[in-house]
Write an enzyme that holds these catalytic residues in place. Structure first.
Site, PDB file in Angstrom:
ATOM      1  N   ASP A 178       0.317  -5.222   5.961  1.00 54.47           N
ATOM      2  CA  ASP A 178      -0.746  -6.048   5.466  1.00 54.47           C
ATOM      3  C   ASP A 178      -0.610  -6.276   3.857  1.00 54.47           C
ATOM      4  O   ASP A 178       0.080  -5.185   3.333  1.00 54.47           O
ATOM      5  CB  ASP A 178      -1.935  -5.616   5.850  1.00 54.47           C
ATOM      6  CG  ASP A 178      -2.385  -4.119   5.299  1.00 54.47           C
ATOM      7  OD1 ASP A 178      -1.714  -3.408   5.139  1.00 54.47           O
ATOM      8  OD2 ASP A 178      -3.712  -3.988   4.854  1.00 54.47           O
ATOM      9  N   GLU A 179      -0.989  -7.229   3.349  1.00 54.29           N
ATOM     10  CA  GLU A 179      -1.550  -7.517   2.066  1.00 54.29           C
ATOM     11  C   GLU A 179      -0.459  -7.265   1.059  1.00 54.29           C
ATOM     12  O   GLU A 179      -0.500  -6.513  -0.251  1.00 54.29           O
ATOM     13  CB  GLU A 179      -2.614  -6.507   1.530  1.00 54.29           C
ATOM     14  CG  GLU A 179      -4.047  -6.996   2.221  1.00 54.29           C
ATOM     15  CD  GLU A 179      -5.235  -6.007   1.977  1.00 54.29           C
ATOM     16  OE1 GLU A 179      -6.379  -6.703   1.654  1.00 54.29           O
ATOM     17  OE2 GLU A 179      -4.987  -4.653   1.445  1.00 54.29           O
ATOM     18  N   LEU A 180       0.760  -7.798   1.200  1.00 55.16           N
ATOM     19  CA  LEU A 180       1.817  -7.614   0.402  1.00 55.16           C
ATOM     20  C   LEU A 180       1.650  -8.589  -0.799  1.00 55.16           C
ATOM     21  O   LEU A 180       1.240  -9.739  -0.668  1.00 55.16           O
ATOM     22  CB  LEU A 180       3.198  -8.318   1.282  1.00 55.16           C
ATOM     23  CG  LEU A 180       4.574  -7.805   0.335  1.00 55.16           C
ATOM     24  CD1 LEU A 180       4.735  -6.427   0.646  1.00 55.16           C
ATOM     25  CD2 LEU A 180       5.665  -8.342   1.136  1.00 55.16           C
ATOM     26  N   HIS A 213       0.785  -1.299  -0.044  1.00 52.69           N
ATOM     27  CA  HIS A 213       0.112   0.222  -0.010  1.00 52.69           C
ATOM     28  C   HIS A 213       0.816   1.289  -0.003  1.00 52.69           C
ATOM     29  O   HIS A 213       0.496   2.271   0.545  1.00 52.69           O
ATOM     30  CB  HIS A 213      -0.796   0.224   1.284  1.00 52.69           C
ATOM     31  CG  HIS A 213      -1.796  -0.909   1.237  1.00 52.69           C
ATOM     32  ND1 HIS A 213      -3.224  -1.016   0.505  1.00 52.69           N
ATOM     33  CD2 HIS A 213      -1.999  -2.328   1.700  1.00 52.69           C
ATOM     34  CE1 HIS A 213      -4.165  -2.142   0.704  1.00 52.69           C
ATOM     35  NE2 HIS A 213      -3.310  -2.796   1.511  1.00 52.69           N
TER      36      HIS A 213
END
EC number: 3.2.1.52
Length: 596
Positions: A338-340, A268
């Site tokens: 988060d969310e790599l 992100h």
């Protein structure tokens, strides 16, 4: 007599008890007397510890609102003289005497800082025959909570202020971390609106504002180290100066609210970072590929992740982090994680060459490389502790070796299963389960050009879209909408051992802002966040019966919504106003213990 008539009579008979003065969150222990309410002087004399501006300002705010609002619980349309406002039903015994003329506030530790695990307990006493309200607390932060309780139990009878006598409250939160998250990266939220959320937090005894400062879509924080970062703000008017941030942090502190800043890294991370050096952002100009998820580079537009294997990344991260750290007072800083998305690094020669150099390496090792190189930077700040999303620990990919020391892990997926897994591994856990606590869910998808909506009937099994609309999530990945009952009924320690449960430090309800800005942030947060407030302050079960008190909360939260409005917090309605003025008439089951 017909059953329906009996039901109606039952509603009327129970109305007095149901609409009684009933503060939210429910105190851990509250004992009402039956002597009858006595008058309270508008101009009470308050005896505060000297030279404490937090207490002085807190009292001034609280009592000025009591006098200004002349609050009458809104769970009835009838004049207050025609119903019993207090649980003992003693309005007819109201005493005409000199009443309450003073408030005494005693605090044991005036110097305790507003940090994790600060003592927030308090006691509040109105003794029979006394003209003084007595408040005692270990710290000023507990005293502030006592003030907000007092705001809800001092009401107007139409001729002036009254309070029941006697009343004894012993109160303290179950959990140290109790809050909401706002996101100023997807859409901008102004300083006045952020302050409005802090007002709601303070009134409901929530004590943490998790501030997700930026995201791939924008960088709204003005930086001395890299002024060019705000080229990726949405506009010159949609930015936070250092003074804005300091003002918000101080505004929150004066109300007993900690501000937990978050800069999400390394995922992100496009906007802002790419303005400093485009080479430290991988896949920033790729297509995010939702139409071909096998090759996606982001879970939503726009893509971009910090290049973990680029040596130029870390000095920039350090300068940004150090500058922002200086603006916040809390010992904790949220560093995301988060969310790599591994596909993003197909666009990074640094990462791909590093993986090819040793065939045994995986993206878990890439994630570990970030932890090994970035976390020491973060922990250089004195007394620094970190918050991370659970992905760093248990997602795919994740870092195989992350110390539990000085780390709080925010769990957002798979409910109790992930909470238990993290606790078993020895990590302290902050609960934000998306299935129960994500306040942005249920509004449909925000991405455009979506052919799934181009169906000229309600999608069903035959169309193959059963999981998209009425049979499923309507395009919102975390639907359905999280009602206040869904939040309140969440028992996030279910089946945990005592050892595991000790790792649960509290809960935060996130509101991601893809579909949120100033126009709706308050109504999407409130009053649903007040259900969380009671859940983490005193719990969702009756201490005497052990049964869930969701039905009991109904009138409390409906009335509290009206109280939020009166205090300038734009809370949305939960039910028809009929339900507010006819207690329990809108219950699904006549059996009020249906929720157990």
């Amino acid at each position: 007599m017909h059953v329906n008539s009996l039901v109606a009579v039952g509603w009327l008979a129970s109305a007095a008890a149901a609409v009684a003065v009933n503060p939210l969150p429910a105190p851990r222990s509250i004992t009402w007397g039956s002597s009858g309410p006595i008058s309270v002087n508008d101009a009470v004399f308050v005896n505060l510890p000297e030279n404490n501006s937090v207490l002085a300002q807190g009292w001034q705010r609280a009592w000025s609102k009591v006098v200004e609002l002349q609050w009458v619980p809104k769970a009835t349309e009838a004049p207050i003289a025609t119903y019993e406002p207090f649980p003992t039903g003693t309005a007819s015994k109201s005493k005409r005497d000199s009443g309450i003329r003073s408030v005494s506030v005693k605090v044991s530790d005036l110097g305790a800082d507003l940090q994790e695990d600060v003592d927030e307990s308090y006691t509040l006493d109105v003794k029979e025959g006394s003209s003084t309200i007595e408040i005692s607390a270990e710290t000023v932060w507990g005293a502030l909570h006592a003030f907000t309780t007092l705001q809800q139990i001092v009401i107007s009878n139409g001729n002036g202020l009254i309070i029941e006598q006697p009343v004894h409250i012993e109160d303290a939160p179950i959990y140290a971390w109790r809050g909401i998250m706002i996101d100023t990266g997807r859409n901008f939220i102004s300083v006045p609106k952020i302050k409005e959320q802090i007002d709601g937090l303070a009134l409901s005894k929530l004590n943490v504002l998790h501030w997700h400062l930026d995201d791939s879509q924008s960088w709204p924080i003005q930086m001395d180290s890299f002024p060019e970062m705000t080229k990726d703000a949405f506009s010159a008017a949609e930015q936070f100066s250092h003074d804005d941030i300091i003002e918000i942090v101080e505004y929150a502190r004066l109300r007993g609210v900690r501000v937990l800043p978050e800069v999400d890294m390394p995922g992100h991370s496009a906007s802002g970072w790419q303005q400093v050096d485009p080479s430290i952002v991988a896949c920033g100009h790729s297509w995010w590929s939702n139409d071909d998820y096998a090759v996606h580079t982001a879970v939503e537009p726009n893509p971009g992740q910090l290049d973990i294997l680029n040596n130029k990344t870390y000095p920039i991260v350090e300068k940004v982090y150090n500058e922002l750290s200086s603006l916040f007072r809390d010992n904790y800083f949220h560093v995301g994680g988060d969310e790599l998305q591994p596909n993003c690094y197909n666009f990074s020669s640094n990462v791909m060459n590093w993986l090819r150099a040793d065939p045994s390496r995986t993206f878990n090792d890439v994630t570990q490389y970030w932890v090994d190189h970035a976390f020491p930077i973060f922990k250089k700040v004195e007394n620094r502790k970190l918050v991370v999303w659970e992905d760093v620990i248990i997602n795919d990919p994740h870092a195989p070796n992350v110390s539990t020391e000085g780390l709080l892990v925010q769990s957002w997926n798979n409910g109790i299963a992930n909470i238990a897994k993290l606790a078993t591994l020895g990590y302290d856990v902050l609960v934000s389960s998306s299935d129960f606590m994500y306040l942005d869910c249920g509004y449909g998808g925000f991405v455009s050009n979506d052919p799934r909506y181009d169906v000229q009937s309600n999608p069903d099994l035959a169309s193959g879209l059963v999981n998209f609309n009425y049979g499923g999530n309507g395009g919102s990945w975390c639907a359905p909408y999280k009602t206040w009952q869904r939040i309140y009924d969440y028992d996030f320690t279910t089946n945990l051992t005592d050892a595991q449960a000790k790792h649960i430090k509290g809960a935060i309800a996130p509101l991601w802002s893809e579909q949120v800005d100033d126009s709706c942030v308050s109504t999407k947060l409130w009053p649903r966040a007040a259900a969380l407030a009671e859940l983490v302050w005193s719990g969702n079960k009756d201490p005497k019966t052990g049964l869930k008190r969701t039905t009991d909360l109904t009138q409390r939260i409906l009335n509290f919504r009206e109280y939020l409005l009166a205090n300038g917090v734009q809370a949305s309605p939960l039910m028809s106003k009929y339900c507010l003025s006819h207690p329990h008439a809108c219950d699904l089951y006549y059996n009020q213990t249906a929720v157990v």
